[in-house]
Design an enzyme around this catalytic site. Structure first.
Site, PDB file in Angstrom:
ATOM      1  N   CYS A 137       0.827  -1.211   0.000  1.00 51.20           N
ATOM      2  CA  CYS A 137       0.000   0.000   0.000  1.00 51.20           C
ATOM      3  C   CYS A 137       0.866   1.268   0.000  1.00 51.20           C
ATOM      4  CB  CYS A 137      -0.974  -0.039   1.182  1.00 51.20           C
ATOM      5  SG  CYS A 137      -2.217   1.264   1.122  1.00 51.20           S
ATOM      6  N   HIS A 177      -3.820  -5.151   0.401  1.00 55.37           N
ATOM      7  CA  HIS A 177      -3.311  -5.592   1.709  1.00 55.37           C
ATOM      8  C   HIS A 177      -3.340  -7.118   1.839  1.00 55.37           C
ATOM      9  CE1 HIS A 177      -2.901  -1.704   3.792  1.00 55.37           C
ATOM     10  NE2 HIS A 177      -3.784  -1.320   2.894  1.00 55.37           N
ATOM     11  N   GLU A 220      -2.166  -8.794   4.161  1.00 57.36           N
ATOM     12  CA  GLU A 220      -2.201  -9.195   5.575  1.00 57.36           C
ATOM     13  C   GLU A 220      -3.615  -9.292   6.140  1.00 57.36           C
ATOM     14  OE1 GLU A 220      -1.395  -6.286   4.393  1.00 57.36           O
ATOM     15  OE2 GLU A 220      -1.806  -4.626   5.761  1.00 57.36           O
ATOM     16  N   SER A 234      -3.946  -8.029  37.369  1.00 57.50           N
ATOM     17  CA  SER A 234      -5.274  -7.448  37.132  1.00 57.50           C
ATOM     18  C   SER A 234      -6.333  -8.527  36.994  1.00 57.50           C
ATOM     19  CB  SER A 234      -5.235  -6.650  35.837  1.00 57.50           C
ATOM     20  OG  SER A 234      -4.998  -7.525  34.752  1.00 57.50           O
ATOM     21  N   GLY A 235      -5.890  -9.782  36.886  1.00 62.08           N
ATOM     22  CA  GLY A 235      -6.854 -10.836  36.555  1.00 62.08           C
ATOM     23  C   GLY A 235      -7.002 -10.963  35.050  1.00 62.08           C
ATOM     24  N   SER A 294      -0.988 -10.176  32.413  1.00 66.09           N
ATOM     25  CA  SER A 294      -0.259 -10.137  33.691  1.00 66.09           C
ATOM     26  C   SER A 294      -0.234 -11.525  34.340  1.00 66.09           C
ATOM     27  CB  SER A 294      -0.839  -9.079  34.637  1.00 66.09           C
ATOM     28  OG  SER A 294      -2.182  -9.367  34.960  1.00 66.09           O
ATOM     29  N   THR A 295      -1.274 -12.328  34.105  1.00 66.15           N
ATOM     30  CA  THR A 295      -1.303 -13.662  34.706  1.00 66.15           C
ATOM     31  C   THR A 295      -0.256 -14.579  34.070  1.00 66.15           C
ATOM     32  OG1 THR A 295      -3.662 -13.381  35.125  1.00 66.15           O
ATOM     33  CG2 THR A 295      -2.813 -15.623  35.260  1.00 66.15           C
TER      34      THR A 295
END
Ligand code: XMP
Length: 594
Positions: free
Chosen positions: A91, A178, A180, A232-233, A237-238
């Site tokens: 593009c 595109h 992708e 944070s749950g 992060s877990t």
């Protein structure tokens, strides 16, 4: 010297493919697709000097929203076009390559986007095993009018005759469409042709193979220090926490979850159970409901709410950091940062802030500056993080949970300062409240149009485009009063209203899980609005959507029977007057209402 966060990618081989970022989301999608082919790819700023890209087998110049003629548009080092690395422009990348090598780019008057039929012409390795007409997806304004000297045109579409070009002897090629995006049917094959056929890459990438080296790097970076996380749950992060747990053992990895009181029903207990199951022993919940609600008392403006929540997180985190002695030299901070968060790309850096996302705390900033931070997932995309999580035996049901915003239910509990009736505005009724939306690249904060019943999405789209004072259309499923009798009430973030929303959300979650509908949607926000009648001041809005990455979203319709049952149960919640269904795609609506 102690190791820094960037060292977490040590031991990774040099990427075989680098995507040069010419603006925004496109570059990440390309890199993700190359990695899906099993080839390690990274993203770098478009201006990266050729010397830093030595050893790459291929370089891809991404798409972007600029015009090559505009001052300040993304550029690349011209030397890149004369090294031995193969280069593919996509593009904007095709236009830039053309412009830099002496071809001609025509300035378009208006954009063209959507499906097109691409007719292949001259054979080329990029289109190996692809012949005839291909369905492609276009998203451009300018187009190449004349290919540079030495290039052949490989194919075109009806409106864009020069839609693919390649140099006759050097490994330079480009496409206007595109490859992708999923809408380009053979896009996967075209990228595979480039990566394997043109560049000669070999498969070297499987996120699961990274677990062993990551654990070693975590041990090296932590050295004799312990790691603490604010969890944070959420998935990132877990997974980051679990990697550290495996690398360092449970005594050395501390996790703190802040209960803001703005979470969904049962969330804190769920997170507690999950961490127990993962083998965390040093895990603590910090109760902060009262202070969050106090800070939010009487506030109605969405941006102010987000700001206050962000500030309050800072207060709580700073308190934990200092009272827990986490700022002394024995500790470093772990975070679940993933790859797209690490890159200040041209496009995303310029992008207008639609909503403030809170993240950085001063104490955390200090830790980052002094290198006392560890971000084990900083080279991975979300899907790769899930794969790693699966390999670490984190339950699949957790890894595939719908995303949930950091500010929690606060941004799904709309507030109002005024008491006002709905007003007639053909063909529906204007609700006297406002919600956030996105028009073009900027934020809007407009009224909501409510229709009786649930018309087709196209009707809603047409209305939002035509009526300038709204950015959202909802359909009324059922109410305990006639639509003309509804009015707004003064509603703020009280315990009572949050509890009402929590109950409504729990009903929706339970029914959509039982029926399997939750697997058909990407996210399902449930919003409480201060619109009602008599002793029932609030209504519930259902917002089930489909999305790939949250950037755009489409409304999903739920089966009639499920909607009926849900509505019936929601109307039994104390204080709930009606149930609405959000019929607005993103854009022009955002997924959340605030
Ligand atoms: P919008 O509403 O902007 O949401 O269309 C796009 C996606 O982002 C989530 N979201 C947030 N996530 N902190 C977060 O961690 C936030 O402040 C926040 N605001 C929106 C939203 O749930 C959706 O998935």
């Amino acid at each position: 010297m102690r190791k820094r966060l960037s060292d977490i990618s040590e031991g990774l081989s040099t990427p075989q493919i680098t995507v040069l970022d010419a603006g925004g989301q496109y570059c990440h999608l390309i890199a993700r697709k190359i990695r899906d082919l099993g080839v390690y790819a990274d993203v770098q700023p478009s201006e990266t000097p050729a010397s830093q890209l030595a050893g790459r087998k291929g370089i891809i110049i991404s798409g972007g929203p600029d015009s090559v003629y505009e001052a300040g548009s993304p550029q690349i080092d011209p030397k890149i076009l004369s090294t031995s690395s193969a280069v593919l422009g996509i593009c904007y990348g095709q236009q830039l390559m053309t412009h830099m090598l002496g071809g001609r780019v025509r300035k378009g008057e208006k954009g063209e986007y959507g499906f097109a039929r691409f007719q292949t012409g001259r054979p080329h390795a990029l289109f190996a095993s692809l012949n005839g007409q291909l369905q492609v997806w276009m998203n451009h304004r300018d187009q190449v009018e004349l290919a540079p000297e030495g290039f052949d045109v490989l194919g075109g579409t009806f409106t864009c005759p020069v839609a693919a070009i390649a140099h006759r002897t050097r490994p330079l090629m480009a496409v206007q469409f595109h490859p992708e995006v999923a809408h380009t049917q053979q896009g996967h094959q075209i990228l595979a042709n480039f990566v394997f056929g043109v560049c000669g890459c070999t498969k070297d990438w499987d996120p699961k193979d990274r677990i062993g080296p990551l654990e070693k790097q975590i041990q090296a970076i932590a050295a004799d220090r312990n790691v603490f996380f604010f969890v944070s749950g959420g998935v990132d992060s877990t997974v980051a926490y679990t990697l550290c747990l495996r690398a360092l053992g449970p005594e050395r990895v501390f996790g703190i979850y802040v209960d803001t009181g703005l979470m969904r029903e049962g969330e804190t207990a769920y997170v507690r159970r999950l961490f127990q199951q993962l083998g965390a022993t040093a895990f603590r919940v910090e109760e902060a409901e009262t202070e969050f609600l106090k800070a939010l008392e009487g506030v109605t403006d969405p941006e102010e709410k987000r700001h206050i929540i962000g500030e309050q997180f800072i207060v709580v985190q700073e308190r934990i950091l200092s009272t827990g002695h986490f700022l002394d030299g024995h500790w470093i901070l772990g975070q679940g940062t993933i790859y797209p968060d690490t890159i200040e790309s041209g496009g995303s850096a310029k992008a207008d802030v639609i909503k403030t996302h809170h993240n950085r705390v001063a104490g955390i900033q200090k830790l980052i500056e002094s290198g006392r931070i560890i971000e084990p997932l900083a080279s991975f995309y979300k899907d790769e993080v899930r794969e790693i999580g699966g390999e670490l035996d984190i339950p699949g049901e957790f890894l595939h949970r719908h995303p949930f915003p950091g500010p929690g239910l606060a941004i799904r509990c709309l507030c109002s300062e005024t008491v006002a009736p709905v007003t007639r505005s053909d063909p529906g009724w204007l609700l006297p409240i406002r919600s956030v939306g996105v028009k073009g690249d900027s934020r809007s904060y407009h009224s909501v149009l409510a229709l009786e019943g649930l018309p087709e999405d196209e009707v809603a789209t047409e209305l939002v485009n035509r009526m300038l004072d709204i950015n959202r259309v909802v359909g009324l499923v059922h109410a305990r009063a006639g639509i003309a009798e509804l009015r707004s009430s003064r509603g703020t973030l009280t315990r009572e209203r949050l509890e009402r929303l929590r109950q409504a959300d729990a009903i929706v979650r339970q029914l959509s899980e039982e029926s399997g509908f939750d697997r058909e949607v990407w996210q399902f926000p449930v919003v409480l609005i201060p619109i009602g009648a008599g002793s029932n001041p609030d209504s519930v809005v259902l917002r089930p959507i489909h999305s790939v990455d949250g950037m755009t979203a489409q409304v999903v319709r739920m089966p009639h029977e499920l909607l009926h049952r849900m509505t019936y149960e929601l109307l039994s919640v104390n204080g709930v007057c009606g149930v609405f269904y959000d019929l607005t795609h993103k854009p022009p609506g955002t997924i959340e209402w605030e």
